[in-house]
Every structure is written in structure tokens, then in C-alpha cells.
Motif scaffolding. Sequence first.
Motif, short mmCIF file in Angstrom:
data_model
loop_
_atom_site.label_atom_id
_atom_site.label_comp_id
_atom_site.label_asym_id
_atom_site.label_seq_id
_atom_site.Cartn_x
_atom_site.Cartn_y
_atom_site.Cartn_z
N SER A 2 12.96 58.31 20.86
CA SER A 2 12.04 59.33 21.34
C SER A 2 12.41 59.70 22.77
N ASN A 3 12.53 61.00 23.00
CA ASN A 3 12.88 61.46 24.33
C ASN A 3 11.59 61.82 25.05
N SER A 4 10.94 60.78 25.56
CA SER A 4 9.58 60.96 26.01
C SER A 4 9.53 61.21 27.50
N ASN A 5 8.50 61.94 27.90
CA ASN A 5 8.28 62.12 29.33
C ASN A 5 7.45 61.00 29.91
N ARG A 6 7.09 60.08 29.04
CA ARG A 6 6.27 58.96 29.52
C ARG A 6 7.14 57.93 30.21
N GLY A 29 -4.74 50.10 37.94
CA GLY A 29 -5.48 51.15 37.24
C GLY A 29 -4.86 51.66 35.96
N ILE A 30 -3.86 50.95 35.44
CA ILE A 30 -3.24 51.38 34.19
C ILE A 30 -3.97 50.71 33.02
N LYS A 31 -4.60 51.52 32.20
CA LYS A 31 -5.30 50.95 31.04
C LYS A 31 -4.30 50.77 29.92
N LEU A 32 -4.33 49.59 29.33
CA LEU A 32 -3.34 49.25 28.30
C LEU A 32 -4.02 48.70 27.08
N GLN A 33 -3.51 49.11 25.93
CA GLN A 33 -4.00 48.52 24.69
C GLN A 33 -2.82 47.78 24.07
N LEU A 39 6.19 46.14 19.71
CA LEU A 39 7.19 46.29 20.77
C LEU A 39 6.70 47.25 21.85
N ILE A 40 5.98 48.29 21.42
CA ILE A 40 5.52 49.31 22.38
C ILE A 40 4.01 49.22 22.57
N ALA A 41 3.57 49.36 23.81
CA ALA A 41 2.13 49.48 24.08
C ALA A 41 1.94 50.74 24.90
N HIS A 42 1.00 51.57 24.48
CA HIS A 42 0.76 52.83 25.20
C HIS A 42 -0.38 52.65 26.18
N ASP A 49 4.37 53.97 28.86
CA ASP A 49 4.53 53.08 27.71
C ASP A 49 5.16 51.77 28.18
N LEU A 50 4.67 50.67 27.62
CA LEU A 50 5.31 49.38 27.90
C LEU A 50 6.27 49.05 26.77
N LEU A 51 7.45 48.57 27.16
CA LEU A 51 8.39 48.02 26.19
C LEU A 51 8.28 46.51 26.31
#
Length: 225
Positions: A2-6, A29-33, A39-42, A49-51
Motif C-alpha cells: 500500500s502506497n499510503s500517506n500515513r 496523543g496518538i490513539k492506537l487500537q 502486524l499493522i495497528a492503525h 500506522d504501526l508496523l
Amino acid sequence: MSNSNRLRIAVQKSGRLSDDSIALLKAIGIKLQIRDRLLIAHSTNQDIDLLRVRDDDIPGLVMDGVADLGFIGENELEEKMLERQSANKTASFITLRRLDYGGCRLSIAVPNEFNYQSLASLEGKKVATTYPYLLERFFKDKGINAQAVMLTGSVEVAPRAGVADAICDLVSTGATLEANGLTEKDEVFVSKAVLIQKSGALSEEKQALIARLLPRMDGVLQAKE
Ligand code: PRT
Ligand code: ZN
């Protein structure tokens, strides 16, 4: 891919750096689920995104530009950098911040009964380690001819198993060395967790996001001092 802007941030999935890294991201202040097996958390409130990967993979992900940022121990980062340099691969990155967790030292330790006078006592000996590049650089700097034997685990039992004469491993409290009848002798490398960024240009949006996050991180780190 994915060529993401995130903004992609690599963090250790589970291990000694995971909780502190996630806590720091939440504190700024980064809310994470985070779902345990993914592998990925948005992030739910930022373009992030977290890898979630093994710490061994983080330096390469950042140096290859797959992740924009990464939280990693300097020991692992420096080892992977030396490994890539010896394979003529690019090994560039930018260190954004040195953090207040993950502190440890990479030290040479010998069995208690080893008659150790100085580093020269290791001449011609085998030293088991998970960090052969850091150890070999150290021996080279000191002019010692000793052999690094690579083990990915159970380094502390290598002398007892007859696999090596000494070890070079990470130490924090020293309890593991003591429990295995080993004495710490020489410090090879001192380490803490760091936040690194891939070298090369990021999009304006990503750069602006990092510029907003870093002062908050400084605030959190200062408040803990
Ligand atoms: O599964 P994954 O590959 O992601 O994790 P890992 O098992 O490779 O790494 P992990 O989670 O154990 O460690 C990640 C990072 O934490 C290391 O690369 C260091 O930067 C940092 N760190 C800080 C430590 C320690 N302290 C530490 N004490 N890493 C490992 N140890 C181990 C050491 O290897 C030895 O087995 O703890 C033992 C010694 O601890 P003491 O307290 O008995 O001295
Ligand atoms: Zn690892």
C-alpha cells in the motif's frame, strides 16, 4: 504494497521495548487500537500506522525506507548497520531522539573460574554472542585475536556447554550472569532505545506530522526527568 500517506512507525511487537514505545506514542496523543496478533495497528486519531515486528527487523525496515520511523535499541541498530555495511548495503538513517528506556550494556563475561587478567586473556579464545559485528569491531580496535561465535539465544550457557570460552551479551541488572556463574569484565557497547527516521525526503504532510510530534515527545521525556 500500500502506497499510503500515513506515517509508518516500526515498533517491537512483543519484548522489552514494546510497552515503553507504545506508552510514549500514547503519551504524545496518538490513539492506537492494537490487536495482539496483527502486524499493522492503525491510529484512530492521526495518519499513523504501526508496523509491529521483531526488533531485529526494525533497522532494516527503516534503512530500506519501508518504515518512516522506528523505535529500536542502539545495540541492535549498530549491529545491523555494521552487518549491512559489510554487505555493501545502504545503512543510513537519522537519529531523532535518544529515549529514557531500554538501557543496557553489551559486555564480555567469563566463567567465575576463568583466570582473567586483562582483555589479552581472551587471545585465541572463542566468545559466544548475538552481536558478532559489534564484538569483532571491539576486538579489532583493541588488537585482540579472539573469535566471535554467533548464537541467537542461550548465550549465557555457551561456556558451560563447551561451545565457547566466554560470552558477550546484554546486561542490565547482572542477575543472569550471576545465575550462570559468569563475571562481567569488559563493556563493549552501552545502549538505550532511540527513535530513528529513514534518510531521504518524506512527504510534506509526514514531515509536518513529525514536527508536531517531536516537541510533545520532548515534553513527555522532560516531565519524567
Ligand atoms: O522477539 P524479538 O526479536 O523482538 O525480541 P528479542 O528477544 O530479540 O529482544 P528483547 O525484547 O529481549 O530485547 C529488546 C531490546 O531491549 C534489546 O535489543 C536491548 O536494546 C534492550 N534490553 C535492555 C535488553 C536488556 N535490557 C536485557 N537485559 N535486551 C535483553 N536483555 C537480556 C539479556 O540478553 C540477558 O539475557 O536480559 C538478560 C540479562 O538481564 P539481567 O537483568 O539479568 O542482567
Ligand atoms: Zn530480537
